[in-house]
Write a protein that holds these residues in place. Structure first.
Motif, PDB file in Angstrom:
ATOM      1  N   UNK A   1     -31.549  12.123  16.394  1.00 50.80           N
ATOM      2  CA  UNK A   1     -31.602  11.772  14.983  1.00 50.80           C
ATOM      3  C   UNK A   1     -31.700  10.257  14.801  1.00 50.80           C
ATOM      4  N   UNK A   2     -32.733   9.811  14.078  1.00 51.34           N
ATOM      5  CA  UNK A   2     -32.860   8.361  13.880  1.00 51.34           C
ATOM      6  C   UNK A   2     -32.277   7.961  12.519  1.00 51.34           C
ATOM      7  N   UNK A   3     -31.004   8.330  12.333  1.00 54.22           N
ATOM      8  CA  UNK A   3     -30.314   7.985  11.081  1.00 54.22           C
ATOM      9  C   UNK A   3     -29.071   7.188  11.468  1.00 54.22           C
ATOM     10  N   UNK A   4     -28.708   6.184  10.627  1.00 50.46           N
ATOM     11  CA  UNK A   4     -27.632   5.265  11.010  1.00 50.46           C
ATOM     12  C   UNK A   4     -26.264   5.937  11.053  1.00 50.46           C
ATOM     13  N   UNK A   5     -25.994   6.756  10.040  1.00 48.48           N
ATOM     14  CA  UNK A   5     -24.609   7.213   9.875  1.00 48.48           C
ATOM     15  C   UNK A   5     -24.535   8.730  10.006  1.00 48.48           C
ATOM     16  N   UNK A   6     -24.017   9.210  11.168  1.00 45.30           N
ATOM     17  CA  UNK A   6     -23.783  10.651  11.265  1.00 45.30           C
ATOM     18  C   UNK A   6     -22.362  10.891  11.761  1.00 45.30           C
ATOM     19  N   UNK A   7     -21.812  12.027  11.397  1.00 46.67           N
ATOM     20  CA  UNK A   7     -20.507  12.374  11.965  1.00 46.67           C
ATOM     21  C   UNK A   7     -20.356  13.878  12.089  1.00 46.67           C
TER      22      UNK A   7
ATOM     23  N   UNK B   1     -26.154  15.331   4.093  1.00 46.47           N
ATOM     24  CA  UNK B   1     -26.939  16.475   4.567  1.00 46.47           C
ATOM     25  C   UNK B   1     -26.132  17.170   5.663  1.00 46.47           C
ATOM     26  N   UNK B   2     -25.954  18.462   5.546  1.00 42.62           N
ATOM     27  CA  UNK B   2     -25.200  19.204   6.550  1.00 42.62           C
ATOM     28  C   UNK B   2     -26.194  19.884   7.493  1.00 42.62           C
TER      29      UNK B   2
ATOM     30  N   UNK C   1     -18.144  20.960   2.955  1.00 41.27           N
ATOM     31  CA  UNK C   1     -18.576  21.280   1.584  1.00 41.27           C
ATOM     32  C   UNK C   1     -18.383  20.075   0.671  1.00 41.27           C
ATOM     33  N   UNK C   2     -17.227  19.414   0.856  1.00 35.07           N
ATOM     34  CA  UNK C   2     -16.953  18.232   0.044  1.00 35.07           C
ATOM     35  C   UNK C   2     -18.032  17.172   0.248  1.00 35.07           C
ATOM     36  N   UNK C   3     -18.398  16.932   1.518  1.00 33.68           N
ATOM     37  CA  UNK C   3     -19.405  15.918   1.794  1.00 33.68           C
ATOM     38  C   UNK C   3     -20.782  16.356   1.321  1.00 33.68           C
TER      39      UNK C   3
ATOM     40  N   UNK D   1     -20.226  21.156  12.350  1.00 35.90           N
ATOM     41  CA  UNK D   1     -21.329  20.773  11.480  1.00 35.90           C
ATOM     42  C   UNK D   1     -21.585  19.289  11.685  1.00 35.90           C
ATOM     43  N   UNK D   2     -22.861  18.913  11.672  1.00 43.48           N
ATOM     44  CA  UNK D   2     -23.187  17.493  11.772  1.00 43.48           C
ATOM     45  C   UNK D   2     -23.544  17.020  10.363  1.00 43.48           C
ATOM     46  N   UNK D   3     -22.838  15.971   9.937  1.00 42.71           N
ATOM     47  CA  UNK D   3     -23.105  15.445   8.597  1.00 42.71           C
ATOM     48  C   UNK D   3     -24.007  14.230   8.745  1.00 42.71           C
ATOM     49  N   UNK D   4     -25.096  14.230   8.017  1.00 42.09           N
ATOM     50  CA  UNK D   4     -26.052  13.134   8.124  1.00 42.09           C
ATOM     51  C   UNK D   4     -26.115  12.422   6.781  1.00 42.09           C
ATOM     52  N   UNK D   5     -25.903  11.144   6.843  1.00 40.40           N
ATOM     53  CA  UNK D   5     -25.918  10.342   5.618  1.00 40.40           C
ATOM     54  C   UNK D   5     -27.361  10.091   5.214  1.00 40.40           C
ATOM     55  N   UNK D   6     -27.758  10.686   4.101  1.00 34.61           N
ATOM     56  CA  UNK D   6     -29.105  10.424   3.589  1.00 34.61           C
ATOM     57  C   UNK D   6     -29.034  10.354   2.076  1.00 34.61           C
TER      58      UNK D   6
END
Lengths: 485, 367
Positions: free
Chosen positions: A65-71, A88-89, A80-82, A98-103
């Motif tokens: 994944x070429x995204x800066x912020x994942x957790x 993006x879940x 669900x909250x995020x 679950x991998x949360x991707x900041x987009x």
């Protein structure tokens, strides 16, 4: 809500799904940085049959994944909250994470000039509705690692982001703990504007005076933080809160500090005088004309009497009619779209005033009084304070109706007593005048030269009291000294 | 309401001094030139000298007493020194003095208002409204009242003295002579008696345990006395110089009449005396609430109650009744004279007396 399902890594791969809320995410990020690498590049790197499931998962997480912020999260509720907050879940079949991707990306209003606090000299940027943009506006002004921003969520349903801003090495810990404690005490389903917060955390609701300062100006918040105050930014509103607030701080405009000190002091004195006029002028008119005509100089008394000739109402009725009309106009002007609002102002102010005088409903001196009062109340820099004094003006008018000048002074004394009992987060509302702090008077009725304000306000009991080296020589003196050599 | 009610029982020495000044500057100051001139004639402008000395002595003994009994007000220590019964009697006398003094001030104030500002308003309305509003800050304890007093002092005292400056051109300083014609003894006696009208000193009976820096309380009270006596000196001296001995004795309130002699037709306000009277509203207000606070606090301590504020509204009808009781100005003045003598007993005699007995009976801490 969008569910995008596909098979990752070809035949030997896994089922996967992307979940996000339409409108709260940046579609280009999802297409270019998430879906493209996961669909095509993972395929191209040809996942070896030999690689275990675990290694495959880590490859996805670390390299695909070429995204800066994942957790990663494991709890359902957290994801669900995020998801609701715009993340993006990303789910892969067979893995209990679950991998949360900041987009995050949504439509928002750009940074514009603050409309409620316009100034002549100074920065034109104001807060907008997006919390991160607002914190960045503060960060850009204070590049100090000691500027701490803590984010919490308040509101059972709205889960509104609230950012607490303070200077870790300046702000008094007691005040900070107090603010945090009160914020954590809040139990409500929604925080739709910082006004909700303000009402939950203020010291007493039994007061017309604001005990929290609301501002749209980032420079005002930055200045407040450097005085040891605590800033509270709320998502979805351009209004930031500053605590503790004192009457003095609410009467200041950030422009006072950008102008040279004589000009700044002059405008401050004008402002205090205007505030006083806005408070007492109509009640003085009532008291002087109906109780103490002997106090008015004879000629003026005669001209007032002449202007009131034929007016069928007593002075207090006259004052209440006109003040009521002005309040109506003001409210109507605020609600209407701005071009029409101005027209209403002209129609109301000029035409009704003129017509009321010629129709003998009110005297012309009364119209002058009302106009002066209205102008004076516009000179108060903070809207919340101006509206408090507007309210108290009617209280004083009632006092003047019954007890004349004595009633006005008695009313002023009760207002003053009330302010003396008020505290905002442990700081007296009347600081620095009372409790008397001579060193803080430099920044109250007058704004002394910036070189003289070497210390932060003492009533804030800051950890770092000095703004500059207290023993430093005056630069002007220094330059002159060098010239002499 | 959380933070509103916390830490509100501490004041700084500076606030104590301001409270002392503000509480003393009540209607009595306007009659002062007359009562003093009645006692010693043209020497009355010299009374501040012995007056300052005697009041300083009273303050000194009150501070010493408070050091002997740290953290205790006069309600506790006078019972310890004099024994329970006589001590309680003394406390009740003091409380009654405060209640009747505030009634006296309210009545004098209402009379002045009626003559100068509100010609057709019944004095009952004036007294009632003042009492009702003055009870408000008294409920919130000592700290808000100190805050209020500071603002009042900074606004009213300069205005009052500024108005006095207009009178000075009319002064004939021959009126201040002769001095020392009757020997120093009469002057000393008058100075001692004048201590009775300095109600501010009585604050020390109750407030000394509430000071943040107790070491500075003597210095602060000395400053308060110096400021007070300077104000009285200016008022007395100017009034005597303008009117002369004979006329001063005929005037009910020379300190007020003198402002009525000013005429400045070019100003925006024609009658300066109305402005002057209006500043008195601001000066009376903190005095009344302070007396209400003192009386209710002492009563609460006497009966062992925790809260003083529940006693404030029950006290107001008593004060109201006492205030409307006298039928004319002369009666009010007689009552004022009587109360001044009680005041001499409370602040002129009792502190020294209590201190000596405490020393003899070896009560209190060893300071």
């Amino acid at each position: 809500m969008v569910f995008r399902e596909w098979r990752i890594g070809g035949e030997q791969g896994f089922d996967a799904a992307l979940i996000f809320v339409e409108g709260m995410v940046d579609k280009t990020v999802i297409n270019e940085e998430i879906l493209r690498p996961l669909m095509f590049e993972v395929e191209e790197t040809k996942v070896d049959k030999a690689t275990s499931n675990e290694e495959f998962y880590h490859f996805i997480l670390k390299s695909a994944l070429s995204v800066a912020d994942i957790k990663e999260v494991e709890e359902y509720d957290t994801s669900v909250f995020h998801l609701m907050a715009g993340m993006v879940v990303f789910l892969i079949d067979g893995f209990s994470k679950a991998i949360l991707i900041e987009a995050k990306g949504w439509e928002h209003r750009g940074i514009t000039e603050p409309e409620t606090e316009t100034i002549i000299r100074g920065p034109r940027d104001g807060f907008s509705e997006t919390l991160r943009v607002n914190t960045a506006l503060i960060r850009r002004r204070i590049r100090d690692p000691n500027l701490k921003i803590e984010t919490i969520q308040i509101g059972r349903r709205t889960k509104t982001d609230i950012a607490l801003l303070y200077m870790a090495d300046i702000a008094e810990p007691k005040i900070l703990d107090d603010v945090k404690g009160r914020l954590n005490d809040i139990d409500t389903d929604s925080i739709l504007e910082s006004g909700y917060l303000e009402q939950f955390i203020e010291d007493t609701w039994l007061s017309p005076f604001p005990q929290v300062q609301a501002t749209e100006r980032p420079d005002e918040v930055a200045a407040g933080l450097l005085e040891g105050r605590v800033g509270i930014l709320t998502d979805n509103t351009p209004f930031a809160l500053l605590v503790p607030a004192t009457l003095n701080s609410l009467m200041q405009s950030s422009e006072d500090y950008y102008q040279r000190w004589l000009i700044g002091s002059f405008t401050r004195l004008i402002r205090f005088f205007a505030n006083f006029l806005a408070l007492v002028l109509p009640s003085l008119y009532i008291a002087l004309t109906s109780f103490h005509p002997e106090m008015i100089p004879t000629r003026l008394a005669l001209s007032i009497a002449a202007s009131r000739e034929g007016v069928p109402f007593p002075a207090f009725m006259e004052a209440f009619i006109m003040e009521g009309a002005i309040e109506l106009l003001r409210e109507a002007g605020v609600r209407l779209p701005s071009p029409i609002g101005q027209t209403v102002g002209i129609v109301g102010g000029l035409i009704i005033g003129e017509a009321a005088v010629s129709a003998n409903i009110v005297g012309s001196i009364m119209v002058i009084t009302v106009a002066l009062t209205a102008i004076s109340s516009f000179a108060v820099p903070t809207y919340d304070v101006a509206i408090a004094f507007r309210l108290l003006r009617f209280f004083l008018m009632i006092m003047a109706t019954f007890l004349g000048l004595y009633g006005i002074i008695l009313g002023l004394m009760i207002i003053l007593s009330h302010m003396a009992t008020l505290k905002s987060f442990g700081v007296s509302y009347l600081s620095p005048w009372s409790p008397f702090a001579p060193s803080d008077l430099k920044d109250s009725l007058i704004r002394s030269p910036i070189m003289a304000m070497r210390k932060r306000p003492s009533f804030m009991s800051t950890k770092d009291p000095d703004r500059m080296d207290v023993n430093r020589r005056d630069p002007e003196e220094k330059r002159n000294g060098e010239a002499d050599k | 309401m959380r933070a509103l009610l916390r830490d509100n029982d501490r004041i700084t020495p500076f606030e104590l001094a301001v409270l002392m000044v503000i509480v003393t500057l009540e209607m009595g100051v306007t009659t002062f030139p007359r009562t003093m001139t009645e006692k010693v004639g043209t020497e009355s402008w010299l009374i501040p000298l012995p007056g300052f000395l005697f009041s300083l002595l009273a303050v000194y003994f009150l501070v010493r007493l408070s050091k002997l009994f740290p953290g205790k007000t006069f309600v506790e220590y006078s019972q310890e020194i004099l024994g329970s019964i006589i001590g309680k009697l003394f406390v009740i006398i003091v409380i009654a003095f405060w209640v009747s003094t505030s009634a006296r001030i309210l009545r004098q104030f209402a009379d002045v208002m009626k003559v100068n500002l509100l010609f057709r308003t019944p004095i009952e309305v004036i007294i009632f409204s003042m009492l009702l509003f003055a009870a408000y800050p008294a409920r919130y304890g000592i700290e808000p009242m100190a805050r209020l007093a500071i603002i009042v002092a900074f606004v009213t005292i300069p205005v009052g003295l500024f108005l006095f400056a207009f009178v000075i051109p009319q002064a004939k300083f021959d009126n201040l002579l002769p001095v020392f014609a009757q020997g120093p003894l009469l002057l000393l006696k008058a100075g001692f008696l004048s201590v009775g009208s300095l109600e501010g000193i009585e604050l020390l009976l109750v407030l000394l345990p509430f000071i943040t820096q107790p070491r500075k309380s003597l210095k602060a009270s000395t400053w308060a006395l110096a400021v007070l006596w300077s104000i009285i000196f200016i008022v007395n001296g100017v009034v005597l110089a303008v009117f002369g001995e004979k006329e001063v004795m005929y005037l009910l309130r020379p300190g007020l009449t003198i402002i009525q002699t000013i005429e400045l037709p070019t100003l925006f306000v024609e009658r300066l005396s109305s402005v002057y009277v209006a500043t008195w509203v601001a000066l009376i207000f903190p005095s009344i609430s302070m007396f209400l606070f003192l009386a209710s606090t002492s009563l609460a301590k006497l009966f062992g109650l925790k809260e003083q504020k529940i006693l404030i509204y029950p006290l107001t009808p008593v004060i109201f009744a006492l205030a409307i009781l006298p039928s004319n100005v002369l009666e009010v003045e007689n009552i004022a004279n009587f109360l001044e003598q009680i005041g001499v007993f409370i602040i002129g005699i009792m502190p020294l007396f209590l201190f000596l007995i405490a020393k003899i009976r070896k009560k209190g801490g060893s300071y």
